[in-house]
Structure formats: C-alpha cells, structure tokens
Design a protein around this motif. Structure first.
Motif, PDB file in Angstrom:
ATOM      1  N   TYR A  50     -21.155 -42.517  -2.936  1.00  0.00           N
ATOM      2  CA  TYR A  50     -20.623 -41.208  -2.556  1.00  0.00           C
ATOM      3  C   TYR A  50     -19.209 -41.019  -3.091  1.00  0.00           C
ATOM      4  CZ  TYR A  50     -20.336 -37.234   0.746  1.00  0.00           C
ATOM      5  OH  TYR A  50     -20.246 -35.999   1.320  1.00  0.00           O
ATOM      6  N   VAL A  51     -18.360 -42.017  -2.918  1.00  0.00           N
ATOM      7  CA  VAL A  51     -16.959 -41.919  -3.349  1.00  0.00           C
ATOM      8  C   VAL A  51     -16.845 -42.000  -4.865  1.00  0.00           C
ATOM      9  CG1 VAL A  51     -14.743 -43.127  -3.304  1.00  0.00           C
ATOM     10  CG2 VAL A  51     -16.001 -42.760  -1.183  1.00  0.00           C
ATOM     11  N   GLN A  52     -17.508 -42.967  -5.479  1.00  0.00           N
ATOM     12  CA  GLN A  52     -17.322 -43.200  -6.910  1.00  0.00           C
ATOM     13  C   GLN A  52     -18.009 -42.175  -7.798  1.00  0.00           C
ATOM     14  OE1 GLN A  52     -18.503 -47.243  -7.617  1.00  0.00           O
ATOM     15  NE2 GLN A  52     -16.672 -48.077  -6.655  1.00  0.00           N
ATOM     16  N   ASN A  53     -19.161 -41.676  -7.385  1.00  0.00           N
ATOM     17  CA  ASN A  53     -19.920 -40.766  -8.244  1.00  0.00           C
ATOM     18  C   ASN A  53     -19.808 -39.307  -7.817  1.00  0.00           C
ATOM     19  OD1 ASN A  53     -21.209 -42.776 -10.001  1.00  0.00           O
ATOM     20  ND2 ASN A  53     -22.131 -43.449  -8.108  1.00  0.00           N
ATOM     21  N   VAL A  54     -20.060 -39.055  -6.562  1.00  0.00           N
ATOM     22  CA  VAL A  54     -20.105 -37.669  -6.103  1.00  0.00           C
ATOM     23  C   VAL A  54     -18.710 -37.068  -6.006  1.00  0.00           C
ATOM     24  CG1 VAL A  54     -20.914 -36.134  -4.275  1.00  0.00           C
ATOM     25  CG2 VAL A  54     -22.265 -38.140  -4.891  1.00  0.00           C
ATOM     26  N   PHE A  56     -16.024 -37.816  -7.565  1.00  0.00           N
ATOM     27  CA  PHE A  56     -15.453 -37.610  -8.895  1.00  0.00           C
ATOM     28  C   PHE A  56     -15.881 -36.247  -9.445  1.00  0.00           C
ATOM     29  CE2 PHE A  56     -15.902 -37.899 -13.513  1.00  0.00           C
ATOM     30  CZ  PHE A  56     -14.590 -38.138 -13.863  1.00  0.00           C
ATOM     31  N   GLN A  57     -17.163 -35.918  -9.299  1.00  0.00           N
ATOM     32  CA  GLN A  57     -17.680 -34.633  -9.765  1.00  0.00           C
ATOM     33  C   GLN A  57     -17.076 -33.470  -8.974  1.00  0.00           C
ATOM     34  OE1 GLN A  57     -22.036 -34.489 -10.396  1.00  0.00           O
ATOM     35  NE2 GLN A  57     -21.978 -36.622  -9.754  1.00  0.00           N
ATOM     36  N   VAL A  58     -16.960 -33.651  -7.666  1.00  0.00           N
ATOM     37  CA  VAL A  58     -16.412 -32.597  -6.813  1.00  0.00           C
ATOM     38  C   VAL A  58     -14.954 -32.327  -7.178  1.00  0.00           C
ATOM     39  CG1 VAL A  58     -15.809 -31.982  -4.437  1.00  0.00           C
ATOM     40  CG2 VAL A  58     -18.015 -33.039  -4.929  1.00  0.00           C
ATOM     41  N   LYS A  59     -14.188 -33.383  -7.335  1.00  0.00           N
ATOM     42  CA  LYS A  59     -12.771 -33.225  -7.694  1.00  0.00           C
ATOM     43  C   LYS A  59     -12.644 -32.498  -9.025  1.00  0.00           C
ATOM     44  CE  LYS A  59      -8.524 -35.710  -8.598  1.00  0.00           C
ATOM     45  NZ  LYS A  59      -7.935 -36.953  -8.975  1.00  0.00           N
ATOM     46  N   SER A  60     -13.429 -32.870 -10.009  1.00  0.00           N
ATOM     47  CA  SER A  60     -13.381 -32.218 -11.325  1.00  0.00           C
ATOM     48  C   SER A  60     -13.749 -30.740 -11.225  1.00  0.00           C
ATOM     49  CB  SER A  60     -14.334 -32.915 -12.301  1.00  0.00           C
ATOM     50  OG  SER A  60     -13.953 -34.244 -12.498  1.00  0.00           O
ATOM     51  N   ALA A  61     -14.786 -30.432 -10.463  1.00  0.00           N
ATOM     52  CA  ALA A  61     -15.219 -29.034 -10.315  1.00  0.00           C
ATOM     53  C   ALA A  61     -14.152 -28.199  -9.614  1.00  0.00           C
ATOM     54  CB  ALA A  61     -16.533 -28.967  -9.543  1.00  0.00           C
ATOM     55  N   ILE A  62     -13.538 -28.749  -8.584  1.00  0.00           N
ATOM     56  CA  ILE A  62     -12.488 -28.020  -7.865  1.00  0.00           C
ATOM     57  C   ILE A  62     -11.268 -27.834  -8.765  1.00  0.00           C
ATOM     58  CG2 ILE A  62     -10.860 -28.140  -5.937  1.00  0.00           C
ATOM     59  CD1 ILE A  62     -13.111 -29.464  -4.302  1.00  0.00           C
ATOM     60  N   ASN A  63     -10.913 -28.849  -9.532  1.00  0.00           N
ATOM     61  CA  ASN A  63      -9.774 -28.731 -10.454  1.00  0.00           C
ATOM     62  C   ASN A  63     -10.006 -27.645 -11.503  1.00  0.00           C
ATOM     63  OD1 ASN A  63      -8.220 -30.670  -9.205  1.00  0.00           O
ATOM     64  ND2 ASN A  63      -8.899 -32.319 -10.547  1.00  0.00           N
ATOM     65  N   GLU A  64     -11.250 -27.509 -11.958  1.00  0.00           N
ATOM     66  CA  GLU A  64     -11.568 -26.450 -12.922  1.00  0.00           C
ATOM     67  C   GLU A  64     -11.450 -25.075 -12.288  1.00  0.00           C
ATOM     68  OE1 GLU A  64     -15.295 -26.791 -14.994  1.00  0.00           O
ATOM     69  OE2 GLU A  64     -14.965 -28.928 -15.360  1.00  0.00           O
ATOM     70  N   GLN A  65     -11.948 -24.941 -11.066  1.00  0.00           N
ATOM     71  CA  GLN A  65     -11.940 -23.639 -10.397  1.00  0.00           C
ATOM     72  C   GLN A  65     -10.559 -23.244  -9.901  1.00  0.00           C
ATOM     73  OE1 GLN A  65     -14.833 -23.581  -7.266  1.00  0.00           O
ATOM     74  NE2 GLN A  65     -16.521 -23.196  -8.674  1.00  0.00           N
ATOM     75  N   SER A  92     -10.738 -41.803   0.806  1.00  0.00           N
ATOM     76  CA  SER A  92     -10.753 -41.023  -0.437  1.00  0.00           C
ATOM     77  C   SER A  92     -10.484 -39.552  -0.172  1.00  0.00           C
ATOM     78  CB  SER A  92     -12.095 -41.172  -1.147  1.00  0.00           C
ATOM     79  OG  SER A  92     -12.260 -42.487  -1.584  1.00  0.00           O
ATOM     80  N   LEU A  93     -11.063 -39.029   0.892  1.00  0.00           N
ATOM     81  CA  LEU A  93     -10.818 -37.627   1.247  1.00  0.00           C
ATOM     82  C   LEU A  93      -9.351 -37.390   1.576  1.00  0.00           C
ATOM     83  CD1 LEU A  93     -13.981 -36.910   3.407  1.00  0.00           C
ATOM     84  CD2 LEU A  93     -13.414 -35.907   1.195  1.00  0.00           C
ATOM     85  N   ARG A  94      -8.770 -38.326   2.288  1.00  0.00           N
ATOM     86  CA  ARG A  94      -7.352 -38.222   2.649  1.00  0.00           C
ATOM     87  C   ARG A  94      -6.487 -38.235   1.384  1.00  0.00           C
ATOM     88  NH1 ARG A  94      -7.750 -40.938   7.087  1.00  0.00           N
ATOM     89  NH2 ARG A  94      -7.788 -42.966   6.084  1.00  0.00           N
ATOM     90  N   GLU A  95      -6.809 -39.119   0.450  1.00  0.00           N
ATOM     91  CA  GLU A  95      -6.048 -39.204  -0.799  1.00  0.00           C
ATOM     92  C   GLU A  95      -6.161 -37.923  -1.624  1.00  0.00           C
ATOM     93  OE1 GLU A  95      -7.545 -42.669  -2.772  1.00  0.00           O
ATOM     94  OE2 GLU A  95      -6.640 -44.043  -1.313  1.00  0.00           O
ATOM     95  N   LEU A  96      -7.332 -37.283  -1.571  1.00  0.00           N
ATOM     96  CA  LEU A  96      -7.536 -36.041  -2.311  1.00  0.00           C
ATOM     97  C   LEU A  96      -6.945 -34.833  -1.594  1.00  0.00           C
ATOM     98  CD1 LEU A  96     -11.232 -36.521  -3.491  1.00  0.00           C
ATOM     99  CD2 LEU A  96      -9.181 -36.603  -4.905  1.00  0.00           C
ATOM    100  N   GLY A  97      -6.535 -35.014  -0.341  1.00  0.00           N
ATOM    101  CA  GLY A  97      -5.986 -33.901   0.424  1.00  0.00           C
ATOM    102  C   GLY A  97      -7.053 -32.967   0.964  1.00  0.00           C
ATOM    103  N   ILE A  98      -8.268 -33.474   1.084  1.00  0.00           N
ATOM    104  CA  ILE A  98      -9.379 -32.664   1.593  1.00  0.00           C
ATOM    105  C   ILE A  98      -9.479 -32.865   3.095  1.00  0.00           C
ATOM    106  CG2 ILE A  98     -11.880 -32.337   1.558  1.00  0.00           C
ATOM    107  CD1 ILE A  98     -11.840 -33.184  -1.370  1.00  0.00           C
ATOM    108  N   GLN A  99      -9.475 -31.767   3.818  1.00  0.00           N
ATOM    109  CA  GLN A  99      -9.571 -31.819   5.280  1.00  0.00           C
ATOM    110  C   GLN A  99     -11.042 -31.725   5.686  1.00  0.00           C
ATOM    111  OE1 GLN A  99      -7.452 -28.714   7.291  1.00  0.00           O
ATOM    112  NE2 GLN A  99      -8.256 -29.294   9.278  1.00  0.00           N
TER     113      GLN A  99
END
Length: 139
Positions: A50-54, A56-65, A92-99
């Motif tokens: 979940y952390v390593q694969n999913v 990564f994709q979510v962070k990239s998609a959010i960064n694009e948007q 990982s969520l905490r590091e990404l700043g996702i609540q």
C-alpha cells in the motif's frame, strides 16, 4: 458439483479473464478516479504494498493536479482495514501531510463509494468488453 435433477444446472464460467477475482485500490476526488491500482494476482494487500506502490501513484497524481499545494490539505477517507491502520501507512500519510478522516465503525451506508463512485464507474464501463484486466484502468 452435485445436482438433484429437479433444478436447473448452474452455468459454470470457463476459467479465464472474466472469472478472475482481483482487488482494485481506487482513489478519487470530486471529478472521478485519480488512481486505480490493480493488486497483482495471488498477492495480498499489505501495508508495505500500500505504501510503496499505491501511495507513490497517489502522490504523483495529486502533484500533477495541484502542483502548488501538493499533498498538503488532502483529506483521505478509507476503511479500518489492517493495511490502512498499520504504522507504516499512518507514518507515510503523516509525512505526506495527508489528513485521515475517521471512518465510522460498521457504517457501510456512509461510504462515498456506494453512492458516488460506483455509479460513475458503472456508467463509464456499461456495455464495454475488455480482453485484459489492465484495460479497465484506462477507462
């Protein structure tokens, strides 16, 4: 399979793409799905995957948007499954700043998937046939 002779013989699907059971991790926002990850066949969803694969994709998609705010000010609602509550995931969520929004226990009727996402997916996929599972993610 045992049949008593009085009922109809059940239809048995031939093994193949249509009879495979697969897990999809779908992340979406107000406009629809942003990430669709297909768990590899015969694999279990774990916090590590979940952390390593999913993520990564979510962070990239959010960064694009949202390149200016990235993952900050992002709210995530997921259920209370083991991989979602694991230490690696929460860190990982905490590091990404996702609540993370709290998911009410035993409340499947409050899931946004049931009243918002599934109807969108049904409409987009209606009447289409796919030869490969990977083709589903491109819709």
């Amino acid at each position: 399979m045992w049949v008593d002779g009085q009922g109809d013989i059940p239809v048995v699907l031939r093994p193949g793409f249509q009879s495979q059971k697969r897990m999809f991790a779908v992340f979406f926002n107000y406009s629809g799905p942003i990430v669709v990850d297909i768990l590899p066949q015969d694999t279990t969803m774990t916090a590590t995957y979940y952390v390593q694969n999913v993520f990564f994709q979510v962070k990239s998609a959010i960064n694009e948007q949202r390149p200016k705010v990235s993952t900050s000010r992002t709210l995530l609602l997921h259920d209370n499954a083991g991989p979602h509550k694991a230490r690696a995931t929460t860190q990982s969520l905490r590091e990404l700043g996702i609540q993370v929004l709290l998911h009410p226990a035993y409340s499947p009727d409050l899931e946004p998937c049931y009243f918002w996402l599934f109807p969108i997916l049904r409409d987009r996929l209606a009447g289409r046939k796919f030869d490969r599972i990977q083709d589903l993610t491109k819709q």
